[in-house]
Design a protein around this motif. Structure first.
Motif, PDB file in Angstrom:
ATOM      1  N   PHE A 169      20.917  58.447 110.138  1.00 52.77           N
ATOM      2  CA  PHE A 169      22.131  57.704 109.780  1.00 52.77           C
ATOM      3  C   PHE A 169      23.063  58.574 108.939  1.00 52.77           C
ATOM      4  O   PHE A 169      24.280  58.605 109.175  1.00 52.77           O
ATOM      5  CB  PHE A 169      21.768  56.441 109.008  1.00 52.77           C
ATOM      6  CG  PHE A 169      22.935  55.820 108.290  1.00 52.77           C
ATOM      7  CD1 PHE A 169      23.949  55.191 108.988  1.00 52.77           C
ATOM      8  CD2 PHE A 169      23.030  55.890 106.902  1.00 52.77           C
ATOM      9  CE1 PHE A 169      25.036  54.632 108.321  1.00 52.77           C
ATOM     10  CE2 PHE A 169      24.099  55.335 106.232  1.00 52.77           C
ATOM     11  CZ  PHE A 169      25.113  54.707 106.939  1.00 52.77           C
ATOM     12  N   ARG A 227      26.767  59.410 110.475  1.00 48.51           N
ATOM     13  CA  ARG A 227      27.906  58.765 109.823  1.00 48.51           C
ATOM     14  C   ARG A 227      28.986  59.763 109.430  1.00 48.51           C
ATOM     15  O   ARG A 227      30.132  59.374 109.190  1.00 48.51           O
ATOM     16  CB  ARG A 227      27.448  57.996 108.588  1.00 48.51           C
ATOM     17  CG  ARG A 227      27.029  58.871 107.429  1.00 48.51           C
ATOM     18  CD  ARG A 227      26.546  58.034 106.257  1.00 48.51           C
ATOM     19  NE  ARG A 227      27.610  57.236 105.691  1.00 48.51           N
ATOM     20  CZ  ARG A 227      28.432  57.656 104.715  1.00 48.51           C
ATOM     21  NH1 ARG A 227      28.297  58.880 104.237  1.00 48.51           N
ATOM     22  NH2 ARG A 227      29.373  56.871 104.240  1.00 48.51           N
ATOM     23  N   ALA A 285      24.782  55.017 114.539  1.00 48.53           N
ATOM     24  CA  ALA A 285      24.675  55.099 113.081  1.00 48.53           C
ATOM     25  C   ALA A 285      24.300  53.744 112.481  1.00 48.53           C
ATOM     26  O   ALA A 285      23.433  53.659 111.593  1.00 48.53           O
ATOM     27  CB  ALA A 285      25.985  55.601 112.485  1.00 48.53           C
ATOM     28  N   PHE A 313      20.880  52.740 110.453  1.00 50.11           N
ATOM     29  CA  PHE A 313      20.999  52.212 109.091  1.00 50.11           C
ATOM     30  C   PHE A 313      20.171  50.935 108.929  1.00 50.11           C
ATOM     31  O   PHE A 313      19.379  50.808 107.983  1.00 50.11           O
ATOM     32  CB  PHE A 313      22.467  51.930 108.766  1.00 50.11           C
ATOM     33  CG  PHE A 313      22.655  51.182 107.475  1.00 50.11           C
ATOM     34  CD1 PHE A 313      22.561  51.845 106.262  1.00 50.11           C
ATOM     35  CD2 PHE A 313      22.921  49.816 107.479  1.00 50.11           C
ATOM     36  CE1 PHE A 313      22.727  51.155 105.059  1.00 50.11           C
ATOM     37  CE2 PHE A 313      23.092  49.125 106.283  1.00 50.11           C
ATOM     38  CZ  PHE A 313      22.985  49.796 105.072  1.00 50.11           C
TER      39      PHE A 313
END
Length: 233
Positions: free
Chosen positions: A94, A98, A107, A111
């Motif tokens: 993530f 990101r 992403a 997460f």
């Protein structure tokens, strides 16, 4: 002769301080977490000193070791290691994805995967369900909340999960369900109880770790290929 400070007499001391500062402030949150850890440890040390509670602090760092049965807790330790793998690699993936697009489907998936698995890991490691049940909260209600979280996670990301080899993920959650149901049912045989509760959990964690290892590897590989394209053209 002009008096020099003590630190000025140490060769390259100022250079070392600048290097130390550079490295600590380069890594996000490194200073914050180190400061927080030092404050907690310092506070515990002060408390133990003032209240003569050194044995209580020692228990926080004691290892559950049995000299006569060195294999005791072996699979428990392996399970804890396996728990950390998917949480860590999902959080890392993530953080990498990101940087390009924080709102990308991949992403967001990693997460919430790290968040969900992190909650399960904390519950398993610190026995949160057991503590809450001792406070009068029904285990069935807690498991219902966890099951609802998994259900919503599956509904939200099913389209993305379908693009991956998802059978190990489904198998892992089914094995987790068997493990939790066994915790509710009172089994007379200790061996059967251990296999149905902890054995199924170990298999679930193995499948979970392998699934997210593969999926995160593929996502990072695609990210690197897309990053290199502008330089190839």
């Amino acid at each position: 002769m002009k008096h020099q400070p003590l630190f000025d007499k140490i060769p390259n001391f100022s250079t070392f301080l600048e290097l130390l500062k550079k490295h600590f402030f380069t890594v996000p949150f490194l200073v914050i977490f180190n400061t927080l850890a030092l404050l907690i440890l310092g506070g515990l040390s002060l408390y133990a000193k003032l209240n003569n509670q050194g044995d209580g602090v020692e228990r926080l760092f004691s290892d559950p070791f049995n000299f006569w049965f060195p294999y005791e807790g072996l699979f428990t330790g392996i399970s804890e290691v396996l728990w950390c793998i998917p949480v860590a690699i999902c959080a890392f993936t993530f953080g990498l994805l990101r940087q390009k697009d924080p709102r990308s489907r991949s992403a967001i998936f990693f997460f919430f995967s790290a968040l969900l698995l992190g909650v399960f890991f904390l519950d398993d490691r610190f026995r949160m369900t057991l503590i809450l049940s001792q406070l009068g909260i029904s285990k069935k209600l807690i498991y219902l909340c966890y099951g609802s979280g998994v259900f919503l996670y599956g509904i939200k990301f099913w389209r993305y999960i379908k693009t991956t080899p998802y059978l190990p993920l489904i198998a892992a959650f089914l094995l987790f369900a068997i493990s939790r149901f066994e915790d509710i049912i009172d089994t007379r045989s200790l061996g059967a109880h251990a296999m149905l509760e902890d054995g199924t959990k170990l298999l679930a964690l193995l499948n979970l770790a392998m699934y997210f290892w593969h999926v995160c590897y593929q996502a990072i590989w695609r990210h690197l290929q897309q990053t290199e394209k502008p330089f190839d053209s």
